[in-house]
Design a protein around this motif. Structure first.
Motif, PDB file in Angstrom:
ATOM      1  N   TRP A   7     -10.051  52.769  40.872  1.00 42.79           N
ATOM      2  CA  TRP A   7      -9.803  54.207  41.032  1.00 42.79           C
ATOM      3  C   TRP A   7     -10.992  54.890  41.722  1.00 42.79           C
ATOM      4  O   TRP A   7     -10.843  55.641  42.672  1.00 42.79           O
ATOM      5  N   ASN A   8     -12.175  54.574  41.230  1.00 42.61           N
ATOM      6  CA  ASN A   8     -13.364  55.183  41.829  1.00 42.61           C
ATOM      7  C   ASN A   8     -13.516  54.809  43.300  1.00 42.61           C
ATOM      8  O   ASN A   8     -13.863  55.631  44.141  1.00 42.61           O
ATOM      9  N   GLU A   9     -13.235  53.553  43.583  1.00 37.11           N
ATOM     10  CA  GLU A   9     -13.305  53.092  44.962  1.00 37.11           C
ATOM     11  C   GLU A   9     -12.271  53.838  45.831  1.00 37.11           C
ATOM     12  O   GLU A   9     -12.549  54.248  46.947  1.00 37.11           O
ATOM     13  N   LEU A  53      -1.110  68.505  45.285  1.00 34.80           N
ATOM     14  CA  LEU A  53      -1.835  67.232  45.314  1.00 34.80           C
ATOM     15  C   LEU A  53      -0.901  66.103  45.718  1.00 34.80           C
ATOM     16  O   LEU A  53      -1.232  65.239  46.532  1.00 34.80           O
ATOM     17  N   LYS A  54       0.319  66.148  45.152  1.00 30.40           N
ATOM     18  CA  LYS A  54       1.261  65.072  45.456  1.00 30.40           C
ATOM     19  C   LYS A  54       1.656  65.095  46.929  1.00 30.40           C
ATOM     20  O   LYS A  54       1.682  64.069  47.593  1.00 30.40           O
ATOM     21  N   VAL A  55       1.941  66.264  47.423  1.00 28.38           N
ATOM     22  CA  VAL A  55       2.321  66.368  48.834  1.00 28.38           C
ATOM     23  C   VAL A  55       1.206  65.827  49.720  1.00 28.38           C
ATOM     24  O   VAL A  55       1.427  65.039  50.637  1.00 28.38           O
ATOM     25  N   LYS A  56      -0.012  66.240  49.399  1.00 27.03           N
ATOM     26  CA  LYS A  56      -1.106  65.902  50.299  1.00 27.03           C
ATOM     27  C   LYS A  56      -1.636  64.487  50.126  1.00 27.03           C
ATOM     28  O   LYS A  56      -2.040  63.852  51.085  1.00 27.03           O
ATOM     29  N   PHE A  57      -1.716  64.018  48.881  1.00 30.01           N
ATOM     30  CA  PHE A  57      -2.491  62.796  48.669  1.00 30.01           C
ATOM     31  C   PHE A  57      -1.778  61.651  47.943  1.00 30.01           C
ATOM     32  O   PHE A  57      -2.324  60.566  47.866  1.00 30.01           O
ATOM     33  N   GLU A  58      -0.597  61.903  47.392  1.00 34.82           N
ATOM     34  CA  GLU A  58      -0.016  60.840  46.576  1.00 34.82           C
ATOM     35  C   GLU A  58       0.150  59.527  47.351  1.00 34.82           C
ATOM     36  O   GLU A  58      -0.250  58.459  46.893  1.00 34.82           O
ATOM     37  N   ALA A  59       0.712  59.633  48.539  1.00 33.25           N
ATOM     38  CA  ALA A  59       0.970  58.416  49.315  1.00 33.25           C
ATOM     39  C   ALA A  59      -0.330  57.677  49.611  1.00 33.25           C
ATOM     40  O   ALA A  59      -0.417  56.445  49.475  1.00 33.25           O
ATOM     41  N   GLN A  60      -1.340  58.448  49.970  1.00 32.70           N
ATOM     42  CA  GLN A  60      -2.621  57.837  50.321  1.00 32.70           C
ATOM     43  C   GLN A  60      -3.274  57.174  49.097  1.00 32.70           C
ATOM     44  O   GLN A  60      -3.817  56.075  49.179  1.00 32.70           O
ATOM     45  N   THR A  64      -3.827  53.154  48.966  1.00 35.94           N
ATOM     46  CA  THR A  64      -5.202  52.665  48.855  1.00 35.94           C
ATOM     47  C   THR A  64      -5.358  51.793  47.615  1.00 35.94           C
ATOM     48  O   THR A  64      -5.959  50.716  47.658  1.00 35.94           O
ATOM     49  N   LEU A  65      -4.803  52.273  46.513  1.00 29.94           N
ATOM     50  CA  LEU A  65      -4.885  51.476  45.274  1.00 29.94           C
ATOM     51  C   LEU A  65      -4.214  50.123  45.452  1.00 29.94           C
ATOM     52  O   LEU A  65      -4.705  49.094  45.003  1.00 29.94           O
ATOM     53  N   LYS A  66      -3.097  50.140  46.143  1.00 30.80           N
ATOM     54  CA  LYS A  66      -2.366  48.890  46.347  1.00 30.80           C
ATOM     55  C   LYS A  66      -3.190  47.914  47.192  1.00 30.80           C
ATOM     56  O   LYS A  66      -3.274  46.719  46.895  1.00 30.80           O
ATOM     57  N   GLU A  67      -3.797  48.477  48.200  1.00 32.55           N
ATOM     58  CA  GLU A  67      -4.621  47.638  49.057  1.00 32.55           C
ATOM     59  C   GLU A  67      -5.766  47.001  48.273  1.00 32.55           C
ATOM     60  O   GLU A  67      -6.086  45.830  48.433  1.00 32.55           O
ATOM     61  N   LEU A  68      -6.358  47.797  47.393  1.00 37.00           N
ATOM     62  CA  LEU A  68      -7.521  47.310  46.651  1.00 37.00           C
ATOM     63  C   LEU A  68      -7.137  46.311  45.562  1.00 37.00           C
ATOM     64  O   LEU A  68      -7.791  45.296  45.364  1.00 37.00           O
ATOM     65  N   THR A  69      -6.051  46.625  44.840  1.00 36.19           N
ATOM     66  CA  THR A  69      -5.711  45.780  43.687  1.00 36.19           C
ATOM     67  C   THR A  69      -4.763  44.655  44.065  1.00 36.19           C
ATOM     68  O   THR A  69      -4.641  43.675  43.343  1.00 36.19           O
ATOM     69  N   GLY A  70      -4.081  44.826  45.167  1.00 38.12           N
ATOM     70  CA  GLY A  70      -3.116  43.810  45.565  1.00 38.12           C
ATOM     71  C   GLY A  70      -1.745  43.997  44.962  1.00 38.12           C
ATOM     72  O   GLY A  70      -0.846  43.204  45.182  1.00 38.12           O
ATOM     73  N   ILE A  73       0.600  50.223  41.759  1.00 42.98           N
ATOM     74  CA  ILE A  73       0.164  50.845  40.509  1.00 42.98           C
ATOM     75  C   ILE A  73       1.031  52.082  40.291  1.00 42.98           C
ATOM     76  O   ILE A  73       1.223  52.872  41.212  1.00 42.98           O
ATOM     77  N   ASP A  74       1.546  52.188  39.098  1.00 41.63           N
ATOM     78  CA  ASP A  74       2.324  53.388  38.766  1.00 41.63           C
ATOM     79  C   ASP A  74       1.388  54.542  38.457  1.00 41.63           C
ATOM     80  O   ASP A  74       0.501  54.406  37.619  1.00 41.63           O
ATOM     81  N   ILE A  75       1.613  55.642  39.122  1.00 43.14           N
ATOM     82  CA  ILE A  75       0.756  56.791  38.809  1.00 43.14           C
ATOM     83  C   ILE A  75       1.595  57.947  38.306  1.00 43.14           C
ATOM     84  O   ILE A  75       2.596  58.312  38.912  1.00 43.14           O
ATOM     85  N   ASN A  76       1.158  58.456  37.190  1.00 40.38           N
ATOM     86  CA  ASN A  76       1.822  59.576  36.575  1.00 40.38           C
ATOM     87  C   ASN A  76       0.959  60.821  36.735  1.00 40.38           C
ATOM     88  O   ASN A  76      -0.179  60.835  36.265  1.00 40.38           O
ATOM     89  N   PHE A  77       1.459  61.822  37.417  1.00 41.70           N
ATOM     90  CA  PHE A  77       0.660  63.051  37.541  1.00 41.70           C
ATOM     91  C   PHE A  77       1.112  64.033  36.471  1.00 41.70           C
ATOM     92  O   PHE A  77       2.284  64.401  36.429  1.00 41.70           O
ATOM     93  N   LYS A  78       0.184  64.415  35.613  1.00 43.58           N
ATOM     94  CA  LYS A  78       0.577  65.316  34.523  1.00 43.58           C
ATOM     95  C   LYS A  78      -0.324  66.529  34.466  1.00 43.58           C
ATOM     96  O   LYS A  78      -1.516  66.444  34.768  1.00 43.58           O
TER      97      LYS A  78
END
Ligand code: ADP
Ligand code: MG
Length: 462
Positions: A7-9, A53-60, A64-70, A73-78
């Motif tokens: 996440w930090n990365e 936030l979702k409009v602007k950055f969710e896809a990115q 990015t997380l997918k690229e890093l972890t392979g 990842i499910d992300i829940n915005f609350k």
């Protein structure tokens, strides 16, 4: 690696490709709960914030997380429940009313404590750190005059121009100077997008009256990037009312916009006419000499040694804006630090190869340049391509040919064809003419730069 690190990365990758103030706006307010290794929950301050936030950055974020972890990842915005909101104040967070009043301590306090920076302003954005050239002289002088007598002369001030040309810097320089002269002055600097979010949050939390109080009791309102309010009807309405209250009370108003304000779309006419009621000053791309001086000054400030010929080549090659100029110098500087020595011309050229190769410009069509140049000189494209040879048409025609040759890969023959079947030698002659003119008339450089900027913007928007 734990998900925390991924996440930090992810955040640091996004940070490197995002405007600093935008990153601050969206990411400083997030808290994260790590679930299993395949999911996490991101808490945000409000539903409005979440949607943006979702409009602007969710896809990115996801990719990015997918690229890093392979894996996915499910992300829940609350929306964060009230009691768990972080209490620590973030740098850019809008202040509560109480805090805004804070500078109004009694004068003995002020003497006793060393001067602090204004919480909302970047202390580096001062007039003395701003290099003045023909490209920004008028804007600079207006800003300086305002900082001496806020609310009196130039009100409102509208600073406009493309990204990275110093709008925010000048705007905050006004704030910093007012604050130094009068630490009791109530100054608010806020990006329009934050203004909008705060406004919507006040509706959601039923704290509209506090919001109004806060913004109608300032001595100087510095509202950055008003183009972000295009088609934001309610916020425009609120700004209209805020404007009227402050203007009547002779408080200073400063706005910035990334284009001539008249070109804003979906912007209420009556608001626009108020915002442009005072002085409108544009910031242009600095000439290469000014770019050189900027680099020289930045190098001095950071106490780093870069030979003049290296600075010169950076200044000549980076023609987009000051932000890019600094980025290029930072690359060179970082390298100089690593090798612990001066950077030679050769090393610099090598380092900046990608930049010097220029952006890939395959996508700039000839007719786009023709259109931009014709509009600029108030001619029709037909005239530009036609046979008439009056001075009023010849110069624009040569300019268009020059820009096409500078920005695209089309051959002189191809260019000639697109100008009513002219010969390639005519095109070569035109390019030479403009190149000569550029050498003898420094101010003409700004015209060409500006046209290239418009072409670039239109090309990337289409
Ligand atoms: P804008 O708000 O127009 O996008 P900024 O004010 O953020 O641009 O400027 C981008 C960067 O370039 C900042 O670091 C700013 O300090 C620097 N900069 C821009 N113009 C100048 C100038 N004339 N002299 C010194 N630094 C400048
Ligand atoms: Mg800015």
């Amino acid at each position: 690696m734990h998900l925390t690190e991924f996440w930090n990365e992810t955040l640091s990758l996004i940070k490197s490709s995002t405007d600093a103030s935008e990153f601050q706006l969206y990411f400083s307010e997030l808290t994260v709960d790590y679930g299993t290794e395949n999911n996490l929950t991101v808490y945000v301050p409000s539903t409005f914030f979440r949607d943006r936030l979702k409009v602007k950055f969710e896809a990115q974020i996801k990719s990015t997380l997918k690229e890093l972890t392979g894996h996915d990842i499910d992300i829940n915005f609350k929306v964060r429940p009230k009691e768990t909101r972080t209490e620590t104040k973030k740098e850019n967070e809008p202040l509560t009313e109480k805090e805004v009043q804070k500078p109004a301590q009694n004068s003995s306090d002020i003497k006793a404590t060393p001067k602090k920076n204004h919480v909302l302003l970047n202390p580096d954005y001062t007039f003395s750190n701003f290099i003045v050239g023909g490209n920004n002289e008028f804007a600079y002088n207006c800003a300086l005059a305002i900082s001496k007598d806020p609310g009196l002369n130039y009100n409102p001030l509208m600073l406009y121009g493309g990204v990275g040309l110093g709008k925010t810097h000048l705007m905050q320089a006004i704030g910093n100077a007012i604050y130094v002269n009068n630490p009791k002055a109530n100054i608010i600097y806020i990006p329009s997008e934050s203004f909008m979010m705060e406004f919507f949050a006040s509706i959601q939390n039923k704290t509209q009256s506090q919001f109004k109080n806060k913004y109608r009791n300032v001595d100087a309102l510095l509202l950055d990037d008003i183009h972000d309010l295009e088609n934001k009807k309610e916020t425009q309405e609120e700004l209209f009312n805020t404007f009227n209250a402050l203007y009547q009370a002779r408080k200073q108003l400063v706005f910035t916009c990334d284009r001539p304000p008249q070109e804003l779309k979906d912007f209420a006419g009556r608001l626009l006419s108020r915002l442009t009621l005072g002085v409108n000053a544009d910031l242009q791309i600095p000439s290469w000499e000014t770019r050189f001086v900027i680099l020289k000054k930045k190098a001095e400030q950071k106490n780093i040694k870069i030979p003049d010929d290296v600075l010169e080549i950076i200044a000549r090659k980076i023609t987009t804006n000051v932000r890019d100029l600094q980025a290029a110098m930072n690359q060179v500087t970082a390298y100089a630090e690593i090798i612990n020595s001066e950077v030679t011309l050769e090393i610099a050229q090598n380092l900046l190869k990608n930049i010097f190769a220029g952006p890939v410009q395959q996508s700039i069509p000839i007719d786009l340049v023709q259109k931009v140049v014709a509009e600029f000189y108030k001619l029709s494209v037909q005239d530009l391509k036609g046979k008439k040879r009056t001075q009023a048409i010849t110069l624009p025609r040569q300019v268009a040919m020059y820009i096409i040759r500078e920005m695209t890969e089309f051959s002189t023959t191809e260019v000639g064809t697109e100008f009513g079947g002219r010969d390639h030698t005519t095109v070569m002659h035109a390019v030479q003419k403009i190149a000569d003119k550029l050498k003898t008339e420094p101010s003409f450089d700004a015209v060409i730069q500006n046209l290239q900027r418009i072409v670039r913007e239109r090309a990337s928007n289409s």
